[in-house]
Every structure is written in structure tokens, then in C-alpha cells.
Design a protein around this motif. Structure first.
Motif, PDB file in Angstrom:
ATOM      1  N   ASP A 227       0.828  -1.219   0.000  1.00  0.00           N
ATOM      2  CA  ASP A 227       0.000   0.000   0.000  1.00  0.00           C
ATOM      3  C   ASP A 227       0.850   1.251   0.000  1.00  0.00           C
ATOM      4  OD1 ASP A 227      -2.299  -1.562   0.060  1.00  0.00           O
ATOM      5  OD2 ASP A 227      -2.227  -1.717   2.249  1.00  0.00           O
ATOM      6  N   ASN A 228       1.982   1.210   0.707  1.00  0.00           N
ATOM      7  CA  ASN A 228       2.861   2.380   0.777  1.00  0.00           C
ATOM      8  C   ASN A 228       4.313   1.909   0.747  1.00  0.00           C
ATOM      9  OD1 ASN A 228       4.112   4.811   1.178  1.00  0.00           O
ATOM     10  ND2 ASN A 228       3.218   5.211   3.203  1.00  0.00           N
ATOM     11  N   PRO A 229       4.894   1.724  -0.452  1.00  0.00           N
ATOM     12  CA  PRO A 229       6.253   1.192  -0.561  1.00  0.00           C
ATOM     13  C   PRO A 229       7.300   2.035   0.149  1.00  0.00           C
ATOM     14  CG  PRO A 229       5.126   1.163  -2.682  1.00  0.00           C
ATOM     15  CD  PRO A 229       4.274   1.956  -1.759  1.00  0.00           C
ATOM     16  N   ASN A 230       7.023   3.318   0.348  1.00  0.00           N
ATOM     17  CA  ASN A 230       8.001   4.188   1.020  1.00  0.00           C
ATOM     18  C   ASN A 230       8.039   3.964   2.523  1.00  0.00           C
ATOM     19  OD1 ASN A 230       8.771   5.496  -1.398  1.00  0.00           O
ATOM     20  ND2 ASN A 230       6.961   6.833  -1.279  1.00  0.00           N
ATOM     21  N   LEU A 231       7.022   3.312   3.058  1.00  0.00           N
ATOM     22  CA  LEU A 231       6.984   3.011   4.484  1.00  0.00           C
ATOM     23  C   LEU A 231       7.455   1.572   4.679  1.00  0.00           C
ATOM     24  CD1 LEU A 231       6.259   3.902   7.365  1.00  0.00           C
ATOM     25  CD2 LEU A 231       3.930   3.056   6.944  1.00  0.00           C
ATOM     26  N   LEU A 232       8.705   1.407   5.116  1.00  0.00           N
ATOM     27  CA  LEU A 232       9.304   0.086   5.223  1.00  0.00           C
ATOM     28  C   LEU A 232       8.794  -0.653   6.453  1.00  0.00           C
ATOM     29  CD1 LEU A 232      13.014   0.884   4.274  1.00  0.00           C
ATOM     30  CD2 LEU A 232      11.171   0.063   2.785  1.00  0.00           C
ATOM     31  N   ILE A 233       8.625  -1.952   6.318  1.00  0.00           N
ATOM     32  CA  ILE A 233       8.239  -2.808   7.428  1.00  0.00           C
ATOM     33  C   ILE A 233       9.494  -3.482   7.968  1.00  0.00           C
ATOM     34  CG2 ILE A 233       6.882  -4.826   8.113  1.00  0.00           C
ATOM     35  CD1 ILE A 233       4.936  -4.184   5.888  1.00  0.00           C
ATOM     36  N   GLU A 234       9.731  -3.332   9.257  1.00  0.00           N
ATOM     37  CA  GLU A 234      10.922  -3.918   9.855  1.00  0.00           C
ATOM     38  C   GLU A 234      10.839  -5.446   9.846  1.00  0.00           C
ATOM     39  OE1 GLU A 234      13.733  -2.517  10.959  1.00  0.00           O
ATOM     40  OE2 GLU A 234      12.967  -0.589  10.203  1.00  0.00           O
ATOM     41  N   PRO A 235      11.950  -6.112   9.571  1.00  0.00           N
ATOM     42  CA  PRO A 235      11.933  -7.579   9.571  1.00  0.00           C
ATOM     43  C   PRO A 235      11.754  -8.139  10.980  1.00  0.00           C
ATOM     44  CG  PRO A 235      14.170  -6.768   9.266  1.00  0.00           C
ATOM     45  CD  PRO A 235      13.266  -5.568   9.203  1.00  0.00           C
ATOM     46  N   THR A 236      11.271  -9.348  11.065  1.00  0.00           N
ATOM     47  CA  THR A 236      11.143 -10.048  12.337  1.00  0.00           C
ATOM     48  C   THR A 236      12.131 -11.207  12.355  1.00  0.00           C
ATOM     49  OG1 THR A 236       9.382 -11.485  11.471  1.00  0.00           O
ATOM     50  CG2 THR A 236       8.717  -9.440  12.540  1.00  0.00           C
ATOM     51  N   TYR A 237      12.609 -11.532  13.565  1.00  0.00           N
ATOM     52  CA  TYR A 237      13.621 -12.577  13.722  1.00  0.00           C
ATOM     53  C   TYR A 237      13.146 -13.590  14.763  1.00  0.00           C
ATOM     54  CZ  TYR A 237      16.426  -8.928  11.511  1.00  0.00           C
ATOM     55  OH  TYR A 237      16.894  -7.955  10.659  1.00  0.00           O
ATOM     56  N   ASP A 238      13.377 -14.837  14.445  1.00  0.00           N
ATOM     57  CA  ASP A 238      13.040 -15.925  15.365  1.00  0.00           C
ATOM     58  C   ASP A 238      14.303 -16.770  15.544  1.00  0.00           C
ATOM     59  OD1 ASP A 238      11.823 -17.775  16.933  1.00  0.00           O
ATOM     60  OD2 ASP A 238      10.722 -18.763  15.319  1.00  0.00           O
ATOM     61  N   LYS A 239      14.786 -16.858  16.795  1.00  0.00           N
ATOM     62  CA  LYS A 239      16.047 -17.547  17.061  1.00  0.00           C
ATOM     63  C   LYS A 239      15.865 -18.559  18.186  1.00  0.00           C
ATOM     64  CE  LYS A 239      18.603 -13.275  16.110  1.00  0.00           C
ATOM     65  NZ  LYS A 239      19.603 -12.313  16.634  1.00  0.00           N
ATOM     66  N   ASP A 240      16.570 -19.667  18.063  1.00  0.00           N
ATOM     67  CA  ASP A 240      16.526 -20.698  19.097  1.00  0.00           C
ATOM     68  C   ASP A 240      17.864 -21.431  19.080  1.00  0.00           C
ATOM     69  OD1 ASP A 240      15.470 -22.165  21.142  1.00  0.00           O
ATOM     70  OD2 ASP A 240      14.512 -23.636  19.837  1.00  0.00           O
ATOM     71  N   PHE A 241      18.619 -21.309  20.164  1.00  0.00           N
ATOM     72  CA  PHE A 241      19.957 -21.900  20.251  1.00  0.00           C
ATOM     73  C   PHE A 241      19.999 -22.732  21.530  1.00  0.00           C
ATOM     74  CE2 PHE A 241      24.521 -20.562  18.905  1.00  0.00           C
ATOM     75  CZ  PHE A 241      24.895 -21.891  18.867  1.00  0.00           C
ATOM     76  N   MET A 242      20.055 -24.066  21.379  1.00  0.00           N
ATOM     77  CA  MET A 242      19.970 -24.957  22.532  1.00  0.00           C
ATOM     78  C   MET A 242      21.162 -25.917  22.562  1.00  0.00           C
ATOM     79  SD  MET A 242      17.183 -24.120  24.128  1.00  0.00           S
ATOM     80  CE  MET A 242      17.054 -25.517  25.242  1.00  0.00           C
ATOM     81  N   TRP A 243      21.583 -26.238  23.787  1.00  0.00           N
ATOM     82  CA  TRP A 243      22.654 -27.214  23.998  1.00  0.00           C
ATOM     83  C   TRP A 243      22.125 -28.248  24.996  1.00  0.00           C
ATOM     84  CZ3 TRP A 243      28.259 -25.919  26.045  1.00  0.00           C
ATOM     85  CH2 TRP A 243      29.055 -27.084  25.954  1.00  0.00           C
ATOM     86  N   THR A 244      22.008 -29.499  24.537  1.00  0.00           N
ATOM     87  CA  THR A 244      21.474 -30.578  25.366  1.00  0.00           C
ATOM     88  C   THR A 244      22.556 -31.615  25.615  1.00  0.00           C
ATOM     89  OG1 THR A 244      19.272 -30.260  24.413  1.00  0.00           O
ATOM     90  CG2 THR A 244      19.681 -32.325  25.578  1.00  0.00           C
ATOM     91  N   ARG A 245      22.757 -31.946  26.901  1.00  0.00           N
ATOM     92  CA  ARG A 245      23.691 -33.029  27.254  1.00  0.00           C
ATOM     93  C   ARG A 245      22.899 -34.149  27.902  1.00  0.00           C
ATOM     94  NH1 ARG A 245      25.366 -27.661  28.369  1.00  0.00           N
ATOM     95  NH2 ARG A 245      25.505 -28.166  30.571  1.00  0.00           N
ATOM     96  N   ASP A 246      23.175 -35.352  27.451  1.00  0.00           N
ATOM     97  CA  ASP A 246      22.442 -36.513  27.930  1.00  0.00           C
ATOM     98  C   ASP A 246      23.431 -37.556  28.444  1.00  0.00           C
ATOM     99  OD1 ASP A 246      19.494 -37.769  27.648  1.00  0.00           O
ATOM    100  OD2 ASP A 246      21.000 -39.336  27.348  1.00  0.00           O
ATOM    101  N   TYR A 247      23.154 -38.087  29.644  1.00  0.00           N
ATOM    102  CA  TYR A 247      24.035 -39.080  30.261  1.00  0.00           C
ATOM    103  C   TYR A 247      23.190 -40.290  30.658  1.00  0.00           C
ATOM    104  CZ  TYR A 247      26.507 -34.655  30.945  1.00  0.00           C
ATOM    105  OH  TYR A 247      27.073 -33.430  30.758  1.00  0.00           O
ATOM    106  N   ALA A 248      23.680 -41.475  30.351  1.00  0.00           N
ATOM    107  CA  ALA A 248      22.957 -42.693  30.713  1.00  0.00           C
ATOM    108  C   ALA A 248      23.948 -43.773  31.113  1.00  0.00           C
ATOM    109  CB  ALA A 248      22.093 -43.173  29.543  1.00  0.00           C
TER     110      ALA A 248
END
Length: 298
Positions: A227-248
Motif C-alpha cells: 500500500d505504501n512502498p516508502n513506508l518500510l516494514i521492519e523484519p522479524t527474527y526468530d532464534k533458538d539456540f539450545m545445547w542438550t547433554r544426555d548421560y545414561a
């Protein structure tokens, strides 16, 4: 659609496929509404290679790799921003090449995916048996997936998934020790000392495993403002950083007495806000890198 598949002995398999459909494509049995109204192009490439075959057999290396790449492009018959004008006419009427490329890019529905996987990399057991201290118990896995899409409503939909896993897993069946089983002593064979006669134990655990699993997911979405190309829409970010340690750990002390231990630790690695891209924003990428390493070491 054409497809070619080639197999190189037991070392590699390569597959390639491509297809193309243009506006007006269809069979004589189809109605006019069922005939293609888009210019569709796609290519798919994949290969699996066992790099362990390139090393001496006595090394017993197992290095399976899988790589895949696909790309799809769809151009509509009519300009999506002005549905009364055929896209070819809009491109021909463009004042310059830059405007022509911009019109084509905005109209195109584009999707790209690629993947690189190394799964269960390790060393084969020398005798096919499981030993407690053995390099064959160690395995490595790594994969990286990336997808990118854009269309008339989206400037960018970028997704990246990473995973690195290292594990040491021992599964065995140690022999049971029964020191008095074959004893012919009348004393031990009495009903009062039967418990001593039946005494048994295992001298090694039947299962032991340590796994370290790091996963990182990143997605960046930037929409267009039609509708208004001069009005920019800011990007969105989705982040997920996981470290799993398993002992058996599982140890059969006797036939009827078992120690079974299992523990899992999950840690979230915090990341700075905003874009993570070495090419588009190298300064912020370096800041992200320093922050992440500090959080991992913490």
C-alpha cells in the motif's frame, strides 16, 4: 519433467531432475480453466557419497554425506500488482533494465532449499563386537539446512537450521560371574548356604552413553508494504539456540539387582537481537559471534 540418476558403484549416488511448464500448457482433455497460467521452472539435485571408501579399508572409516539443492521459480501470466496487464507487456514497457528486473523480481514466486548432512560419522568396530573402550563407540553428526523464499508479498523469508551432535555409546552384554556355581562342596549345597552358592555379579556395565547435542534455528521474515512502498516494514527474527547433554548408565550388579541412571541437561544459549548475517552486516555478526562464544563458555 526429466530425471537422471547415476550410481557410482557403492561410493556415490547422484540424482538430477528438472521441469518446465509455460502458460497455455495442458492436454486436450483439460478445460480452459485448468490450463497453466504460469511459467513454472524447477530443478532438483541430490547426491549421497560415502567418503570412507576413499580411505584405506584397514582404517574402517564411515563418512556418509548427503547434499541436496532445489530451486523453484513461478512467474504469473499477469502482473500481480496490476492484474489487467500481462506480465510480458509490463516488462516490455519498463523504462530501463533496472525497472524491468524489479518488476520481474516482485512478480516472481521463488523458493530455494539446500541441505548438507553428515550422519553417524565414525569408525567401524574391528570384530563387530562392542567394547567399553573403543573408538567405534564414538559418532559424529552434523547437518545444515537453508531455505529462502520471496514473492509479491514477501521480500525475504530466510530460514537456517544447524545441528551438531557427538556421542559415545556403549551397549554390551558382559558375561556373568558365578564363582561358586560349579562347586561340589556339600556345605555350599546345603539349603542354608544356597544364597552363597547362587552368588553372581557382572564386572562391567551393560550400557554407557554420553551425548552432546547443539541445535540452532534462525528465521528472518521481511514483508513488503504494497500500500505504501516508502513506508518500510521492519523484519522479524526468530532464534533458538539450545545445547542438550544426555548421560545414561546401566549396570547389572547381579541378575536381579540393576543400577539404572539417566540425566539430561538443557541450556539455552542467549543471542543478541537483530540480524545475523556475515555478508549483509559483518559488524553485527562479529558482535553476535563474540556474545555467543562467551555464553557457550559460561
Amino acid at each position: 519433467m526429466n530425471r537422471i540418476t547415476a550410481k557410482l558403484a557403492d561410493v556415490a549416488t547422484i540424482s538430477f531432475a528438472g521441469s518446465r511448464m509455460t502458460p497455455g500448457f495442458g492436454s486436450i482433455e483439460q478445460h480452459a480453466a485448468e490450463i497453466e497460467r504460469e511459467d513454472f521452472r524447477s530443478i532438483d539435485f541430490s547426491t549421497s557419497v560415502e567418503f570412507g571408501k576413499f580411505f584405506p579399508e584397514r582404517w574402517r572409516l564411515r563418512i556418509p554425506m548427503y547434499y541436496a539443492y532445489s530451486r523453484q521459480s513461478t512467474l504469473p501470466e499477469y502482473d500481480p500488482l496490476d492484474s489487467d496487464i500481462p506480465l510480458e507487456v509490463a516488462l516490455d514497457n519498463a523504462a530501463n533494465r533496472h525497472l524491468r528486473d524489479s518488476i520481474k523480481r516482485n512478480a516472481e514466486d521463488y523458493v530455494m532449499r539446500k541441505s548438507l548432512n553428515f550422519t553417524n560419522v565414525g569408525i567401524e568396530s574391528k570384530d563387530g563386537k562392542s567394547h567399553f573402550f573403543d573408538w567405534s563407540n564414538l559418532s559424529l553428526t552434523y547437518y545444515c539446512n537453508k531455505s529462502f523464499a520471496r514473492n509479491v508479498n514477501l521480500e525475504r523469508d530466510l530460514e537456517k537450521n544447524y545441528r551438531g551432535l557427538i556421542s559415545y555409546i556403549y551397549n554390551g552384554m558382559p558375561p556373568i560371574v558365578e564363582p561358586f556355581k560349579k562347586s561340589k562342596s556339600k556345605t555350599l549345597n546345603s539349603k542354608y548356604l544356597r544364597l552363597i552358592k547362587d552368588f553372581n555379579f557382572y564386572y562391567m556395565p551393560s550400557m554407557f552413553s554420553i551425548t552432546s547435542d547443539i541445535t540452532r534455528n534462525y528465521r528472518e521474515v521481511k514483508s513488503k508494504n504494497l500500500d505504501n512502498p516508502n513506508l518500510l516494514i521492519e523484519p522479524t527474527y526468530d532464534k533458538d539456540f539450545m545445547w542438550t547433554r544426555d548421560y545414561a548408565f546401566k549396570f547389572n550388579l547381579t541378575r536381579n539387582l540393576v543400577v539404572d541412571f539417566h540425566a539430561t541437561t538443557q541450556a539455552r544459549i542467549d543471542e543478541p537481537e537483530g540480524i545475523v548475517d556475515r555478508q549483509r552486516d559483518p559488524e553485527r555478526y562479529q558482535q553476535w559471534k563474540d556474545t555467543v562464544w562467551n555464553n557457550i563458555l559460561d
